[in-house]
Enzyme design. Sequence first.
Site, PDB file in Angstrom:
ATOM      1  CG  ASP A   1      -2.049   0.887   0.949  1.00 25.22           C
ATOM      2  OD1 ASP A   1      -1.995   1.765   0.110  1.00 25.22           O
ATOM      3  OD2 ASP A   1      -2.982   0.589   2.034  1.00 25.22           O
TER       4      ASP A   1
ATOM      5  CG  ASP B   1      -2.123  10.053   2.482  1.00 20.04           C
ATOM      6  OD1 ASP B   1      -1.817  10.425   1.116  1.00 20.04           O
ATOM      7  OD2 ASP B   1      -2.951   9.376   2.922  1.00 20.04           O
TER       8      ASP B   1
ATOM      9  CD  GLU C   1      -5.807   2.592   2.299  1.00 22.72           C
ATOM     10  OE1 GLU C   1      -5.582   3.063   1.024  1.00 22.72           O
ATOM     11  OE2 GLU C   1      -5.816   3.599   3.074  1.00 22.72           O
TER      12      GLU C   1
HETATM   13  C1  5RP Z   1      -5.527   6.026   0.319  1.00 18.59           C
HETATM   14  C2  5RP Z   1      -4.365   6.059   0.870  1.00 18.59           C
HETATM   15  C3  5RP Z   1      -3.174   6.098  -0.129  1.00 18.59           C
HETATM   16  O1  5RP Z   1      -2.319   5.180   0.006  1.00 18.59           O
HETATM   17  C4  5RP Z   1      -2.478   7.453  -0.047  1.00 18.59           C
HETATM   18  O2  5RP Z   1      -3.294   8.423  -0.188  1.00 18.59           O
HETATM   19  C5  5RP Z   1      -1.410   7.646  -1.107  1.00 18.59           C
HETATM   20  O3  5RP Z   1      -1.738   7.737  -2.420  1.00 18.59           O
HETATM   21  P1  5RP Z   1      -0.853   8.063  -3.487  1.00 18.59           P
HETATM   22  O4  5RP Z   1      -0.324   6.611  -3.765  1.00 18.59           O
HETATM   23  O5  5RP Z   1      -2.092   8.303  -4.591  1.00 18.59           O
HETATM   24  O6  5RP Z   1       0.219   9.076  -3.368  1.00 18.59           O
HETATM   25  O7  5RP Z   1      -4.023   6.212   2.030  1.00 18.59           O
HETATM   26  O8  5RP Z   1      -6.514   6.069   1.430  1.00 18.59           O
END
Ligand code: 5RP
Length: 234
Positions: free
Chosen positions: A84, A87, A106
């Site tokens: 995963d 942020d 998640e």
């Molecule tokens: C979704 C999340 C994402 O993993 C997080 O927002 C990162 O996103 P990205 O890979 O588009 O930078 O927590 O709920």
Amino acid sequence: MSADTQKKAAAEHAVKIVDKGMKIGLGTGSTANYFIEAAARKVKDQNLDTVFVATSAETYHNAQKLGLKLINIEDAPFLDFTVDGADEIDSSYRLIKGGGGALHREKIVASSSRFVICICDESKKVDTLGKFPLPVEISRFGVNPTAWKIERVLSQMGFESPKMRLRANKEGKPFVTESGNAIIDLDLKKIPDPERLEAFLNSLPGVIECGLFIGIFGILMMGTDKGVIETTRK
Ligand code: 5RP
């Protein structure tokens, strides 16, 4: 090198672990989508029988479109691993997640996995969590009382006039998660004690889940201009 190139490189690094017979959790977001693309190529090229669990409808549809075999979490309570995005992530592998609104699912999928890999670009690495607003998923029944309790906890913890915002969708209406809840984003600037904040927030009636992921992710694969750096939590 752009953030997208770094995300893609991290995803392609993580896909090396994918193997036959595995059950793998798929996160949500642009970085997770790069992993889905890489996994779909590998599964097809090597004719693997790997199966996947999605953390959101978006991830489900992206994976299905590319031919990955998806199973229900109810039929796979123990996953080999989950990949995963983040942020924010700090040096103790504490994360803020939920920018895409999928934090509840998640966290359920990640915590059902033997190990969890964070793939990200280097902009996600921070010294102190909190610059990215912390998402808190709350019940749609009693939004105002729950918001008031969150405000009181933040004040008790010494956060000075934190900004709290009920997340809205593109139409300007309150955002509804796939679990049917609302999200309040907390603009805290710095979170000096993430464990304490998580414990306080998750103890409040009305709070479903907060976007702090602590003690869940064990491996970091971070795309950088010098290549992908892989590290493991001590
Ligand atoms: C979704 C999340 C994402 O993993 C997080 O927002 C990162 O996103 P990205 O890979 O588009 O930078 O927590 O709920």
